[in-house]
Design a protein around this motif. Structure first.
Motif: not given
Length: 247
Positions: A1-8, A208-210, A221-234
């Protein structure tokens, strides 16, 4: 299953590690949301009340006091909240004796986080007795600290559990990534200012946003977590205290 938006966007450089990863337990790391519902059905049936399935999405992910209080109210059962809470915890713990199944991808994710020395907290609305039993299966060594629902005056959906975990780790909530499976948990983490990965279990959670929504922890995984961490907080304006870290 793929990730929902917002995509990395994996073509962009990945950011640094998040300061900490804050993980929910039931339904996120361990496949126990069904255990809780079965325990609630068992206890209320013994008291002469059959619970309708429509109540399940309302109580999922919530603190014991809220869930038990709601079910007492809708059924009209003549029992006190403390006694009901004890009955539900006992019924749940009996189910744990049969073994605790981990969610797909949970063991691999915890192992990866530990291998990289990333501060990791277990942040749950469950009581300490339940968490300590779960740690036998999850591995206590995978967590820098754990936060239990009965150790705080306010638990999810209030931001306090995530603010407390971040403060104890010496981390800025805005630089933490929380992983949750319910709307209640997502609300708590977002109110604290964390970036959130939602892995819906019983009820759907919209993107949703963030907030990034995935199908399972196998996508994280760690790469995914890094990508999410670089996005805007809510930050949730309905919880102004979320902007202040407890001391």
């Amino acid at each position: 299953m793929t990730s929902s938006l917002p995509a990395i966007d994996t073509t962009m450089p990945l950011g640094p590690d998040p300061q900490a990863v804050l993980l929910d337990m039931d339904g996120t790391l361990v496949d126990t949301e069904g255990f809780w519902w079965d325990a609630e059905v068992e206890v209320f049936r013994a008291l002469g009340h059959d619970l309708a399935d429509e109540h399940r999405e309302i109580v999922v992910g919530g603190p014991m006091t809220r869930s038990a209080g709601y079910l007492i109210e809708v059924t009209g059962v003549d029992i006190g909240l403390d006694e009901m809470r004890d009955l539900l915890n006992a019924a749940f713990l009996r189910r744990l004796e049969r073994g605790v199944p981990l969610m797909p991808g949970a063991r691999r994710l915890l192992t990866e986080l530990a291998a990289h020395g990333l501060p990791t907290a277990l942040v749950s609305a469950s009581h300490r007795t339940v968490i300590d039993r779960m740690l036998v299966s999850l591995g206590r060594e995978h967590f820098t600290l754990t936060v239990a629902g009965d150790e705080l005056s306010r638990t999810k959906p209030h931001p306090d559990p995530y603010l407390t975990a971040a403060a104890r780790l010496g981390a800025d909530p805005a630089r933490c990534v929380a992983v949750e499976d319910t709307a209640t948990g997502v609300a708590s983490a977002e109110a604290a200012g964390c970036r959130v990965i939602a892995v819906p279990s019983v009820a759907p959670i919209p993107a949703a946003a963030g907030r990034v929504v995935v199908g399972s922890l196998e996508e994280v995984d760690l790469a995914f977590l890094r990508s999410v961490a670089a996005g805007p907080a809510v930050r949730d304006p309905s919880h102004p205290e979320a902007a202040v870290r407890p001391v």
